[in-house]
Design an enzyme around this catalytic site. Sequence first.
Site: not given
Length: 318
Positions: A115-116, A270, A43
Amino acid sequence: MREMYPEIDPYDSGHLDVGDGQRIYWETSGNPEGKPVVFLHGGPGGGTNANQRRVFDPAKYRIVLFDQRGCGKSTPHASAPEADLATNTTWHLVADIEKLREHLGIDSWQVFGGSWGSSLALAYAETHTDRVSELVLRGIFTLRQVELDWFYEGGASAVFPDLWEGFLEPVPVDERGKLIRAYSKLLNDPDPAVHEPAAVAWSRWESSTITLLPNAGNVARFTEPSYAVAFARIENHYFMNGGWWEEGQLIRDAGKLANIPTVIVQGRYDMCTPPMTAWALAEAMPHAELKMIPDAGHAFDEPGILDALIDATDRFAS
């Protein structure tokens, strides 16, 4: 090609009061006497799901998942009209992870983040180096301006011009020069007729572009209005504030992690967090093992990425 371990249920769960009126949901599954690992979701604002337990051998790992402030089963939820994100920052989350480790009686643990979650894993590990046994990082994201500009200010529109139109749609034409800022205004508007369509557009853009091939299930989950509002509000809040660290800080300080065994898994295609950041991090961590997956995008459950992640967790378990 490795596949997920079988579905499992938590053997314990609860809500931990971390202060500021925040209660974070946590759960543990697998072997209560196994190697501790904490999963840091993406996120920010993405929350956890049951499949995330399944990248760890349940016979060998004590698997800890938790929902970061404002999302998932944590309270208060950022979709609430009165939600205040003032105490939702990276450093609040780093402190929450430490409180959870102490609450669970864990001395040190493997930290797994994508990711985050890779940003948060680096921030936590650089702050509490002695509490991290290994790092498994995927889809590297560090909130540098070049990364935010690529995905949220127009770079990735070169690959997805059709989907980009939907991202632009809620934003007035004269405010499209600074889209993260324009979305901040929309997402913080108290009128659901304003913030809800904006949140859905933000979340549709991200969920439509994180996999190499379209995944309608992902898009449906991300664009459910309550989920979308919390997800978009929290993400945008973090991006507006640059993660509350100096530009490039996470990569600059990666030398602190030289004694922590590390695997970095990155999809070649990505679009959300392109390989430039994983490459820069690997250069700052010459001891780390970088696995560039030639036929994958961003999502953790794409076959090549999943295979590399489970290979890493299996090796660290033994």
